[in-house]
Scaffold this active site. Structure first.
Site, short mmCIF file in Angstrom:
data_model
loop_
_atom_site.label_atom_id
_atom_site.label_comp_id
_atom_site.label_asym_id
_atom_site.label_seq_id
_atom_site.Cartn_x
_atom_site.Cartn_y
_atom_site.Cartn_z
N THR A 183 0.85 -1.19 0.00
CA THR A 183 0.00 0.00 0.00
C THR A 183 0.88 1.23 0.00
O THR A 183 1.98 1.22 0.54
CB THR A 183 -0.90 0.08 1.24
OG1 THR A 183 -0.06 0.09 2.38
CG2 THR A 183 -1.85 -1.07 1.31
N GLU A 328 -6.08 -3.33 0.73
CA GLU A 328 -6.28 -4.35 1.78
C GLU A 328 -7.58 -5.12 1.59
O GLU A 328 -7.82 -6.11 2.26
CB GLU A 328 -6.32 -3.68 3.16
CG GLU A 328 -4.99 -3.16 3.66
CD GLU A 328 -4.70 -1.72 3.20
OE1 GLU A 328 -5.27 -1.31 2.16
OE2 GLU A 328 -3.92 -1.04 3.86
N LYS A 437 -10.48 19.50 12.09
CA LYS A 437 -11.22 19.65 13.35
C LYS A 437 -11.32 21.14 13.68
O LYS A 437 -10.34 21.77 14.01
CB LYS A 437 -10.51 18.89 14.47
CG LYS A 437 -10.61 17.41 14.28
CD LYS A 437 -10.10 16.64 15.48
CE LYS A 437 -10.01 15.18 15.10
NZ LYS A 437 -8.68 14.64 15.06
N TRP A 442 -16.09 18.24 13.14
CA TRP A 442 -15.31 17.82 11.98
C TRP A 442 -15.86 18.43 10.69
O TRP A 442 -17.07 18.45 10.47
CB TRP A 442 -15.32 16.29 11.85
CG TRP A 442 -14.51 15.60 12.91
CD1 TRP A 442 -13.91 16.21 13.98
CD2 TRP A 442 -14.23 14.22 13.00
NE1 TRP A 442 -13.26 15.26 14.74
CE2 TRP A 442 -13.44 14.03 14.16
CE3 TRP A 442 -14.54 13.12 12.21
CZ2 TRP A 442 -12.97 12.78 14.54
CZ3 TRP A 442 -14.08 11.87 12.60
CH2 TRP A 442 -13.30 11.70 13.75
P1 AMP Z 1 -5.61 2.30 -2.05
O1 AMP Z 1 -5.34 1.14 -1.20
O2 AMP Z 1 -4.37 2.95 -2.59
O3 AMP Z 1 -6.60 2.05 -3.12
O4 AMP Z 1 -6.26 3.42 -1.12
C1 AMP Z 1 -7.44 3.19 -0.41
C2 AMP Z 1 -7.98 4.49 0.10
O5 AMP Z 1 -8.37 5.33 -0.98
C3 AMP Z 1 -9.23 4.35 0.93
O6 AMP Z 1 -8.95 3.98 2.25
C4 AMP Z 1 -9.83 5.74 0.82
O7 AMP Z 1 -9.22 6.65 1.72
C5 AMP Z 1 -9.47 6.14 -0.58
N1 AMP Z 1 -10.60 5.88 -1.48
C6 AMP Z 1 -10.76 4.85 -2.34
N2 AMP Z 1 -11.91 4.98 -3.02
C7 AMP Z 1 -12.51 6.11 -2.57
C8 AMP Z 1 -13.74 6.77 -2.86
N3 AMP Z 1 -14.58 6.34 -3.77
N4 AMP Z 1 -14.02 7.89 -2.15
C9 AMP Z 1 -13.17 8.38 -1.23
N5 AMP Z 1 -12.00 7.80 -0.92
C10 AMP Z 1 -11.67 6.68 -1.58
#
Ligand code: AMP
Length: 540
Positions: A183, A328, A437, A442
């Site tokens: 990640t 994940e 915050k 929030w």
């Molecule tokens: P990754 O593992 O790089 O795909 O990142 C995952 C993270 O991307 C999530 O925990 C979110 O914070 C963000 N994320 C993925 N899809 C969305 C979405 N549709 N809206 C907002 N945040 C998103």
């Protein structure tokens, strides 16, 4: 008493067997790294994947060994995945957009044995090769090995020529490791998510549901989402599972190049992060072109701004499925296909629902909790830390890092803050680290960004918290304008008026030349906080 049904291990290479046998002629089209369009089919992919397995065994790769790939979405990359999986190896996607030091850390942490790479990354590989401690073989996804002054590079075509196309896949426990993806965490070292054959196959079943990706055999699918971003969001497995025609974009992901494939190959279903779609929509605006073949677009990876949803749906008649997920989670968690109740609502209400992150798939459990881990109500108002569990969710990181994210009951803390509605819709309000915050309450940076990007002069917008003596933190809006466009602070604030609560109104607006992104296309808030965290509004 046990049931009397067969144990049929859920192994990823059975997917390509199925595709070769029942959809053997179905095309897999790639815009190759070299440039020209390349055409093959699932039968050929299966045949050449068997050669990859056999060739890997011949150079001493064993079950459980990690085999890295550093490549864009191409047919060869796909073959290598099935070939690695079929001999019990673990495909390990490296993200070429990461810094060289991060790639070195990840490859050494994973103890990769072999590195497959696109020839376009030859100089990057040359830079990192001396520091890779465990890689013994470098294989270029090409007809001929590129000229380079490091190690011994073999061309993929020469490599697989040493393998046997009648290789018999290995049979093993479905829980065996299959894939590895690190990640792009914003703090600390990257962490490895180790997919199993079982989790990948189950996730593909889950993602296939009609209200999820809804992929069908008749579809032509373009995964712009890279294979190194969480399995191309399952499409690398789903397309052969359904026998859909697969279009691989190679390295060119700009609006014009994506359009050329959407149009030329008559793509019906596609998936990518919002920045890709912003670029496509700008291209369409400039050229006046349309999307006559495209039926559905999956948008995720970061929150999808309203303008993208409106443009696709209203101007181009394309159904938007907003999706949320994480590396994940293999990665899909929620998808925004409309429920029966929402489908009856007005256009305005439907768009409002599409801005939410959607409904969980069967196979994803969710809850929101407060700081003491107490569960919060599903009323669409309370927001808290979003936790998930399911058969395609990680239960730990590779080599036991980041343990605090996993609790004893198997819940994984996503690091996102969300609301859960009584109607089942989930809405992300922020990354926990990005929440602003203000006076103990929030403010959702995502919501303000989504509205700001709707201004006609704005190419991209980001909101961060800046410290304030009275309120603790206040929002700062950072705007990147479209080329040739102008806007003032007063215009931007006026545009937000009435669309957000008064106390959410940014204290200031700064105009920036660029909004930095992470290797997976997310706005890099850490960098923005470094750049603008000390900003003080003139009036304040
Ligand atoms: P990754 O593992 O790089 O795909 O990142 C995952 C993270 O991307 C999530 O925990 C979110 O914070 C963000 N994320 C993925 N899809 C969305 C979405 N549709 N809206 C907002 N945040 C998103």
């Amino acid at each position: 008493m046990f049931g009397l049904m067969q144990d049929w291990p859920l192994l990823v290479h059975k997917i390509i067997d199925h595709a070769a046998l029942y959809h053997g002629d179905r095309e897999v089209v790639t815009r190759s790294v070299e440039g020209p369009i390349h055409r093959t089919n699932y039968r050929e992919i299966r045949r050449r994947a068997a050669r990859v397995s056999s060739a890997l065994e011949k150079i001493g790769v064993d079950s459980g060994n990690r085999v890295a790939t550093l490549g864009s979405n191409t047919w060869r990359h796909l073959e290598s995945w099935y070939g690695i999986a079929g001999m019990g190896g673990v495909y390990h996607t490296l993200n070429p957009r990461l810094f060289a030091d991060q790639i070195v850390y990840i490859a050494n942490h994973a103890e990769d044995r072999v590195l497959f790479f696109d020839p376009t990354f030859t100089s990057l590989v040359g830079e990192i090769a001396p520091r890779l401690k465990t890689v013994t073989h470098f294989i270029a996804f090409a007809d001929r090995a590129p000229q380079a002054n490091f190690g011994h590079i073999v061309a993929y075509e020469d490599f697989i020529a040493t393998g046997d196309e009648n290789y018999i896949w290995k049979e093993f426990d479905e829980h065996s490791a299959c894939g590895l993806c690190y990640t792009s965490g914003t703090t600390g070292n990257p962490k490895g998510v180790l997919y199993s054959h079982r989790s990948n196959v189950l996730h593909a079943f889950m993602a296939c549901q009609p209200d999820a990706m809804g992929m069908r055999n008749a579809d032509t699918v373009l995964p712009v989402a890279p294979m190194y971003h969480a399995n191309a969001w399952a499409i690398a497995f789903l397309a052969p599972m359904t026998g859909a025609k697969l279009v691989m974009p190679g390295p060119k992901l700009d609006g014009a190049s994506v359009y050329e494939l959407l149009d030329g190959e008559k793509v019906t279903l596609t998936a990518a992060v919002p920045t890709v779609w912003l670029s496509l929509l700008h291209y369409l605006e400039e050229t006046g072109k349309a999307l006559p073949h495209l039926k559905r677009v999956l948008i995720g990876g970061s929150a999808c701004p309203r303008t993208i949803i409106e443009s696709f749906e209203m101007k181009y008649d394309v159904d938007v499925v907003h999706a949320w997920g994480m590396t994940e989670m293999s990665p899909l968690g929620t998808l925004g296909s409309l429920t029966a109740a929402v489908a009856e609502l007005s256009q305005e209400e439907k768009i409002a629902h599409k801005m939410k992150q959607g409904h969980p798939l069967f196979g994803v459990e969710m809850k929101i909790v407060d700081d003491t881990d107490g569960e919060l109500p599903r009323d669409g108002k309370a927001f808290g830390k979003l936790k998930v569990r399911g058969p395609a969710v990680a239960k730990g990181y590779f080599r036991g890092e980041g343990e605090h994210a996993f609790d004893r009951e198997g819940w994984f803390d996503t690091g996102d803050v969300a609301t859960l509605g009584a109607d089942g819709y989930m809405t992300i309000t922020d990354r926990a680290k990005d929440v602003i915050k203000s006076g103990g309450e929030w403010i959702s940076s995502i919501e303000i960004e989504n509205i700001a990007v709707g201004h006609k002069a704005v190419a991209e917008a980001a909101v961060i918290g800046i410290s304030h003596p009275k309120w603790d933190e206040r929002p700062l809006l950072i705007v990147m304008l479209k080329p040739g466009q102008t806007a003032t602070k007063a215009e931007m604030l006026q545009f937000l008026e009435g669309k957000i609560a008064k106390w959410w109104m940014p204290d200031d607006v700064v105009f920036a030349n660029e909004i930095p992104h992470t290797a997976t296309g997310k706005i890099q808030k850490t960098v923005l906080r470094e750049r603008y965290g000390g900003h003080r509004p003139l009036s304040g």
